[in-house]
Design a protein around this motif. Sequence first.
Motif, PDB file in Angstrom:
ATOM      1  N   ASP A  86       0.842  -1.200   0.000  1.00 18.86           N
ATOM      2  CA  ASP A  86       0.000   0.000   0.000  1.00 18.86           C
ATOM      3  C   ASP A  86       0.873   1.243   0.000  1.00 18.86           C
ATOM      4  O   ASP A  86       2.031   1.229   0.398  1.00 18.86           O
ATOM      5  CB  ASP A  86      -0.935  -0.003   1.217  1.00 18.86           C
ATOM      6  CG  ASP A  86      -2.147  -0.902   1.000  1.00 18.86           C
ATOM      7  OD1 ASP A  86      -2.743  -1.356   1.990  1.00 18.86           O
ATOM      8  OD2 ASP A  86      -2.481  -1.141  -0.184  1.00 18.86           O
ATOM      9  N   ALA A  87       0.254   2.336  -0.393  1.00 22.42           N
ATOM     10  CA  ALA A  87       1.026   3.566  -0.568  1.00 22.42           C
ATOM     11  C   ALA A  87       1.243   4.292   0.742  1.00 22.42           C
ATOM     12  O   ALA A  87       0.376   4.300   1.615  1.00 22.42           O
ATOM     13  CB  ALA A  87       0.298   4.478  -1.551  1.00 22.42           C
ATOM     14  N   TRP A  88       2.427   4.900   0.870  1.00 22.22           N
ATOM     15  CA  TRP A  88       2.706   5.748   2.025  1.00 22.22           C
ATOM     16  C   TRP A  88       3.472   6.977   1.573  1.00 22.22           C
ATOM     17  O   TRP A  88       4.179   6.967   0.567  1.00 22.22           O
ATOM     18  CB  TRP A  88       3.494   4.981   3.093  1.00 22.22           C
ATOM     19  CG  TRP A  88       4.761   4.316   2.630  1.00 22.22           C
ATOM     20  CD1 TRP A  88       4.926   3.004   2.298  1.00 22.22           C
ATOM     21  CD2 TRP A  88       6.036   4.935   2.420  1.00 22.22           C
ATOM     22  NE1 TRP A  88       6.209   2.751   1.911  1.00 22.22           N
ATOM     23  CE2 TRP A  88       6.924   3.930   1.977  1.00 22.22           C
ATOM     24  CE3 TRP A  88       6.538   6.233   2.561  1.00 22.22           C
ATOM     25  CZ2 TRP A  88       8.267   4.172   1.687  1.00 22.22           C
ATOM     26  CZ3 TRP A  88       7.866   6.484   2.277  1.00 22.22           C
ATOM     27  CH2 TRP A  88       8.718   5.469   1.834  1.00 22.22           C
ATOM     28  N   VAL A  89       3.310   8.055   2.334  1.00 20.21           N
ATOM     29  CA  VAL A  89       4.040   9.298   2.113  1.00 20.21           C
ATOM     30  C   VAL A  89       4.549   9.755   3.476  1.00 20.21           C
ATOM     31  O   VAL A  89       3.814   9.741   4.455  1.00 20.21           O
ATOM     32  CB  VAL A  89       3.127  10.394   1.502  1.00 20.21           C
ATOM     33  CG1 VAL A  89       3.904  11.703   1.340  1.00 20.21           C
ATOM     34  CG2 VAL A  89       2.556   9.939   0.168  1.00 20.21           C
ATOM     35  N   ASP A  90       5.807  10.121   3.541  1.00 20.47           N
ATOM     36  CA  ASP A  90       6.473  10.460   4.805  1.00 20.47           C
ATOM     37  C   ASP A  90       6.980  11.898   4.707  1.00 20.47           C
ATOM     38  O   ASP A  90       7.738  12.235   3.789  1.00 20.47           O
ATOM     39  CB  ASP A  90       7.656   9.496   4.999  1.00 20.47           C
ATOM     40  CG  ASP A  90       8.177   9.465   6.423  1.00 20.47           C
ATOM     41  OD1 ASP A  90       8.713   8.427   6.830  1.00 20.47           O
ATOM     42  OD2 ASP A  90       8.048  10.490   7.124  1.00 20.47           O
ATOM     43  N   VAL A  91       6.547  12.743   5.665  1.00 21.05           N
ATOM     44  CA  VAL A  91       6.972  14.144   5.614  1.00 21.05           C
ATOM     45  C   VAL A  91       7.647  14.503   6.939  1.00 21.05           C
ATOM     46  O   VAL A  91       7.024  14.422   8.002  1.00 21.05           O
ATOM     47  CB  VAL A  91       5.763  15.090   5.382  1.00 21.05           C
ATOM     48  CG1 VAL A  91       6.263  16.504   5.115  1.00 21.05           C
ATOM     49  CG2 VAL A  91       4.897  14.599   4.228  1.00 21.05           C
ATOM     50  N   ALA A  92       8.911  14.881   6.873  1.00 23.56           N
ATOM     51  CA  ALA A  92       9.655  15.276   8.078  1.00 23.56           C
ATOM     52  C   ALA A  92       9.089  16.588   8.630  1.00 23.56           C
ATOM     53  O   ALA A  92       8.519  17.404   7.885  1.00 23.56           O
ATOM     54  CB  ALA A  92      11.136  15.462   7.740  1.00 23.56           C
ATOM     55  N   GLU A  93       9.273  16.783   9.933  1.00 18.89           N
ATOM     56  CA  GLU A  93       8.681  17.954  10.595  1.00 18.89           C
ATOM     57  C   GLU A  93       9.156  19.257   9.964  1.00 18.89           C
ATOM     58  O   GLU A  93       8.353  20.166   9.728  1.00 18.89           O
ATOM     59  CB  GLU A  93       9.039  17.937  12.085  1.00 18.89           C
ATOM     60  CG  GLU A  93       8.410  19.085  12.881  1.00 18.89           C
ATOM     61  CD  GLU A  93       8.689  18.991  14.376  1.00 18.89           C
ATOM     62  OE1 GLU A  93       8.144  18.090  15.030  1.00 18.89           O
ATOM     63  OE2 GLU A  93       9.452  19.830  14.874  1.00 18.89           O
ATOM     64  N   ALA A  94      10.440  19.353   9.679  1.00 27.62           N
ATOM     65  CA  ALA A  94      10.975  20.598   9.121  1.00 27.62           C
ATOM     66  C   ALA A  94      10.301  20.928   7.796  1.00 27.62           C
ATOM     67  O   ALA A  94      10.052  22.099   7.487  1.00 27.62           O
ATOM     68  CB  ALA A  94      12.485  20.486   8.947  1.00 27.62           C
ATOM     69  N   GLU A  95       9.966  19.889   7.009  1.00 25.86           N
ATOM     70  CA  GLU A  95       9.368  20.122   5.693  1.00 25.86           C
ATOM     71  C   GLU A  95       7.942  20.639   5.823  1.00 25.86           C
ATOM     72  O   GLU A  95       7.541  21.592   5.146  1.00 25.86           O
ATOM     73  CB  GLU A  95       9.375  18.817   4.865  1.00 25.86           C
ATOM     74  CG  GLU A  95      10.761  18.303   4.523  1.00 25.86           C
ATOM     75  CD  GLU A  95      11.503  19.229   3.568  1.00 25.86           C
ATOM     76  OE1 GLU A  95      10.868  20.057   2.882  1.00 25.86           O
ATOM     77  OE2 GLU A  95      12.750  19.133   3.523  1.00 25.86           O
ATOM     78  N   TRP A  96       7.142  20.015   6.694  1.00 31.33           N
ATOM     79  CA  TRP A  96       5.746  20.460   6.733  1.00 31.33           C
ATOM     80  C   TRP A  96       5.596  21.782   7.466  1.00 31.33           C
ATOM     81  O   TRP A  96       4.699  22.574   7.149  1.00 31.33           O
ATOM     82  CB  TRP A  96       4.798  19.384   7.276  1.00 31.33           C
ATOM     83  CG  TRP A  96       4.963  18.854   8.678  1.00 31.33           C
ATOM     84  CD1 TRP A  96       5.542  17.666   9.046  1.00 31.33           C
ATOM     85  CD2 TRP A  96       4.502  19.435   9.904  1.00 31.33           C
ATOM     86  NE1 TRP A  96       5.467  17.484  10.406  1.00 31.33           N
ATOM     87  CE2 TRP A  96       4.834  18.567  10.962  1.00 31.33           C
ATOM     88  CE3 TRP A  96       3.823  20.624  10.211  1.00 31.33           C
ATOM     89  CZ2 TRP A  96       4.525  18.837  12.293  1.00 31.33           C
ATOM     90  CZ3 TRP A  96       3.512  20.885  11.531  1.00 31.33           C
ATOM     91  CH2 TRP A  96       3.868  19.992  12.568  1.00 31.33           C
ATOM     92  N   VAL A  97       6.509  22.066   8.420  1.00 28.17           N
ATOM     93  CA  VAL A  97       6.469  23.377   9.058  1.00 28.17           C
ATOM     94  C   VAL A  97       6.817  24.467   8.038  1.00 28.17           C
ATOM     95  O   VAL A  97       6.186  25.529   7.993  1.00 28.17           O
ATOM     96  CB  VAL A  97       7.417  23.438  10.271  1.00 28.17           C
ATOM     97  CG1 VAL A  97       7.512  24.871  10.811  1.00 28.17           C
ATOM     98  CG2 VAL A  97       6.929  22.516  11.376  1.00 28.17           C
ATOM     99  N   ALA A 124       6.607  18.663  -2.306  1.00 27.36           N
ATOM    100  CA  ALA A 124       8.076  18.767  -2.331  1.00 27.36           C
ATOM    101  C   ALA A 124       8.633  18.544  -0.923  1.00 27.36           C
ATOM    102  O   ALA A 124       8.153  19.117   0.047  1.00 27.36           O
ATOM    103  CB  ALA A 124       8.496  20.141  -2.843  1.00 27.36           C
ATOM    104  N   GLY A 125       9.640  17.683  -0.828  1.00 27.31           N
ATOM    105  CA  GLY A 125      10.276  17.404   0.462  1.00 27.31           C
ATOM    106  C   GLY A 125       9.779  16.124   1.105  1.00 27.31           C
ATOM    107  O   GLY A 125      10.343  15.672   2.098  1.00 27.31           O
ATOM    108  N   ALA A 126       8.727  15.523   0.550  1.00 25.90           N
ATOM    109  CA  ALA A 126       8.193  14.274   1.100  1.00 25.90           C
ATOM    110  C   ALA A 126       8.863  13.076   0.427  1.00 25.90           C
ATOM    111  O   ALA A 126       9.287  13.160  -0.727  1.00 25.90           O
ATOM    112  CB  ALA A 126       6.683  14.205   0.867  1.00 25.90           C
ATOM    113  N   THR A 127       8.948  11.970   1.136  1.00 25.07           N
ATOM    114  CA  THR A 127       9.413  10.711   0.539  1.00 25.07           C
ATOM    115  C   THR A 127       8.210   9.782   0.443  1.00 25.07           C
ATOM    116  O   THR A 127       7.263   9.884   1.225  1.00 25.07           O
ATOM    117  CB  THR A 127      10.519  10.042   1.383  1.00 25.07           C
ATOM    118  OG1 THR A 127      10.016   9.863   2.718  1.00 25.07           O
ATOM    119  CG2 THR A 127      11.761  10.906   1.438  1.00 25.07           C
TER     120      THR A 127
END
Lengths: 216, 230
Positions: free
Chosen positions: B114-125, B209-212
């Motif tokens: 299944d699909a996942w998207v991971d966003v680090a705190e610095a990126e979403w802030v 942008a910035g998500a894996t």
Amino acid sequence: MVHVVAGRTRTPLVRGNARALVPVVVLAAILAATTCPGVAAAAWRPTPGQVFAEQLASQRMITELVSNRVASLYIGKSHRHGASVLHAPINVTMRDGNRVSGWLVLRRYRYRWYFHTITAGGQAGDISPAAVPEGISSAALNYCISSQATNQWFAKGVRYGYFRQLDVVGVTNNWNTATVQFVLSGGTRGRRNARMTCVSQTSSAGKQYWFMTGLR
Amino acid sequence: MNNRSNITLSLIAGGLALVVCCAVAGWLLLQRAGDSGKASAGGRTVIVFASTDDDGAAVAGVVALVAEGGTKVTFPDPLTEVSIPGTSYDRLRDAYSFGGAAGVGAALGMAPTDAWVDVAEAEWVAALAAAPSEGASGPPGIGVELPRPVDAFDGRRLVSFPKGASVVRPADVPLLLRGAAYLPVDARSGVAKDVGTAVMRAMAERSGAGATTNLSAEDVAALWRELRAP
């Protein structure tokens, strides 16, 4: 009597029989410096190291407060020593019915009052020096110092008896914080609500410390 | 003579059928190999916006479950009790430490493909700080409603979020998430939805942008396009 030294004349500051009193005056000054907090406090400054030692000495009472084990505090008649120290005896009633007596000490620096210690038993203001452990940041301690700018109304209330009774209404825990809600009463002013948010930090050795900040 | 012809024709037909079967099987095998590591966004996608807990460990701050091509989004409570095999941790947010967004998806019962998207705190802030304000002329930030004050101390400053409606600055949102963990579950869910919606929209504005992710470039672009739609 006039002393002549290499062509100069010197007149002693203390003359005649009064010179015999000099050792007595010096001894009195030494005793005052070592026993009178007002004189000893002249050198007190709210530095991070000083504040840590004071709050370490107060850990028992602060921990009881943030753990919501204190039901109320009664602040007795305060005594001011010089311009910079305020002592007040306190009687603490715990939620389990036990009672503890101790001292609340406030100190003044540059026209602002700061919490010094809140301790059970012992002498008012007695603390031992303590090194700040690794993991406790000076930023956190500096925050404790700066946040106490809001304490001035409380210090005035203690000094002039505006309130005597602090009832703990509740404690709310949050991220690295515990906010103690009080109702103040029993003095010359009417009832009022107040709250103090204590902050915590854990040392590298895993010990958690709680720090008092300002009362609002 | 006819028998020999019939046998010959049968052999030729059989051989052709075998060749066709082999070709089809080979094509199917190649398709599966080409698809390995690439999930499909047609099913559910879990998007995790990372944060840190009281001990400084990486945890899932906000979890978004996206379904039906991005038209349906829910925000599971990060403190939901789950099973994280091989550990004594039992909260959804802690699954992040043991497998990132994929680990969170697994704790929610999603399949490894299944699909996942991971966003680090610095990126979403950063995405929040760059996003347009919610109000016409208001400051940048997220509107939240809290049932009681929330305090959070980060070792340097104490931030108090008041009871009732307020706008939280982007830089303070991570602290709000940490403090909100102490709220009752209903209030926590409200904060998760408000923060999650705003953060997702902010990330969609910058096309993620910035998500894996384990989605293909085409699928992830489609996902953010759908999430950006009003």
